[in-house]
Design an enzyme around this catalytic site. Structure first.
Site, PDB file in Angstrom:
ATOM      1  N   TYR A 190       0.852  -1.198   0.000  1.00  0.00           N
ATOM      2  CA  TYR A 190       0.000   0.000   0.000  1.00  0.00           C
ATOM      3  C   TYR A 190       0.885   1.244   0.000  1.00  0.00           C
ATOM      4  CZ  TYR A 190      -4.996  -0.526   0.191  1.00  0.00           C
ATOM      5  OH  TYR A 190      -6.290  -0.708  -0.159  1.00  0.00           O
ATOM      6  N   ARG A 214      -1.930  -2.507 -18.320  1.00  0.00           N
ATOM      7  CA  ARG A 214      -3.158  -1.706 -18.292  1.00  0.00           C
ATOM      8  C   ARG A 214      -3.038  -0.687 -17.164  1.00  0.00           C
ATOM      9  NH1 ARG A 214      -6.309  -4.442 -21.683  1.00  0.00           N
ATOM     10  NH2 ARG A 214      -7.830  -2.789 -21.529  1.00  0.00           N
TER      11      ARG A 214
END
Ligand code: DSN
Length: 405
Positions: A46, A230
């Protein structure tokens, strides 16, 4: 645990991709290095915030990574960090466009954008998207020959006085004059947003003009001609950084996908290599060959040809709709997408065109010779649907000569 159901689906998809010809203009095959970065341990981290301004601990590597990838993003466009700011966190292009609009505009502000059936994108002010609902879109259109009409766009801008103008499209086969767009935007005091998702690889490969220094903001996805994972990124004038980037985080996103950012970094480095320049040039040679051959077979092309990676075919003289043509071609192992054409009498679900693109086939090593063969197969299938099965066999055999790496 071995998840055999998913493993089998991955294997089936590998086989499908290997055995078919991918002519979807927005798709590409990233390198193994890019794909490995996507599966790297950065997936576990994170990292809310920006480099060296984060909310959690354990940031020594992600800070270096995001900084490095941002530097590469500026370098690939020959930009300096005094004038331009970069954000590589956007999860996708549609979201990034919305983040930019929310950063620069107030809800209800007017935006000028290309009408979706003429080649614009959903996230460029289409009525179905929040970009068209939270803002007031005014549309410009291609001329009857399928080209941008800069004088008409300027006239409309003068009448409507939009706060922001969007250029950069999903189904426009011609070069874009970014300088002219900038002049129009300046004349009416609008921001210029350039969405180069489709053509970023061509720009950095030196075969399409750059939107810099003309645009105020650039948004690009990273997986089309750029051949990365992507994802998306935003580059804007330094003075717009705060407005836009606070809409990326915390405005609309939480933690950035650090594994994707690592993969974007690899794609950017690849894009700076001499071989990528060659690749970008070959994409265009291939699409121009495909266009020329299709014309010889009597296909009508929007704008009569192409300057970039894509060809938009108007099927009305072939007595078949885009939906049927897509299905028929796929039954022959040729994967395309149905597409609206300017002033389409059909619907988005069953439009009058198909869009063909060469980035993925060029990555597989195909050149002009192969494009001629493929154009011939497309012609045969459309004119004689009963041949689809026989052509599928030929396609499969042909694909073996161009293995996916
Ligand atoms: N879906 C992309 C394309 O095919 O052009 C745009 O988001």
């Amino acid at each position: 645990m071995k998840d055999i159901e998913i493993i089998n689906l991955i294997k089936a998809e590998e086989k499908r991709q290997q055995n078919t010809l991918d002519l979807i203009a927005s798709e590409n095959y990233p390198s193994k290095a890019v794909r490995e970065a996507l599966g790297s341990i950065f997936v576990a981290k994170y990292a809310e915030g920006r480099p060296y301004k984060r909310y959690y601990g354990g940031m020594e590597n992600v800070d270096k990574l995001e900084t490095l990838v941002g530097e590469r993003a500026l370098k690939v466009f020959n930009l300096n960090s005094q004038e331009w700011a970069v954000n590589v966190q956007p999860h996708s292009g549609g979201v990034a466009n919305y983040e930019i609009l929310r950063g620069l505009l107030s809800q209800g502000d007017k935006i000028l954008c290309l009408h979706l059936p003429h080649g614009g994108h959903l996230s460029q002010g289409s009525a179905a998207s929040l970009t068209g609902r939270d803002f007031k879109p005014v549309y410009y259109y291609l001329d009857k020959n399928g080209f941008l009409d800069y004088d008409a766009i300027e006239k409309l801008a003068m009448e409507e006085k939009p706060k922001l103008i969007i250029t950069g499209y999903t189904a426009y086969p011609r070069k874009i004059d970014f300088k002219r767009f900038s002049e129009i935007a300046k004349k009416v005091g609008a921001y210029l947003l350039t969405d180069t998702s489709h053509i970023t690889g061509l720009i950095v490969g030196g075969v399409h003009p750059s939107p810099f220094p003309w645009t105020d903001v650039l948004m690009t996805t990273t997986h089309k001609t750029l051949r990365g994972p992507r994802g998306a990124m935003i580059i804007c004038r330094k003075e717009l950084e705060q407005k836009i980037f606070t809409k990326v985080f915390p405005g609309l996103q939480g933690g950035p996908h650090m594994h994707t950012i690592a993969a974007i970094g690899i794609a950017l480095k690849e894009a700076m290599s001499p071989s990528f320049k060659k690749y970008a040039g070959q994409i265009i040679k291939n699409s121009q060959t495909l266009a020329l051959e299709l014309k010889k077979y009597g296909f009508n092309l929007i704008s009569g040809g192409t300057d970039n990676h894509l060809v938009l075919v108007d099927l009305r003289n072939k007595n078949i709709t885009g939906k049927l043509a897509q299905e028929l071609l796929e039954s022959a192992g040729i994967v395309t997408n149905k597409n609206t054409i300017p002033y389409d009498p059909g619907t988005p679900f069953d439009p009058s065109g198909i869009r063909l693109g060469t980035p993925a086939l060029t990555t597989r090593g195909m050149k002009e010779k192969e494009m001629k063969l493929i154009a011939g197969w497309i012609n045969e299938v459309i004119n004689n649907p009963k041949e689809a099965g026989a052509i599928k066999k030929k396609v499969q055999k042909f694909c073996k000569k161009f293995p996916l790496s």
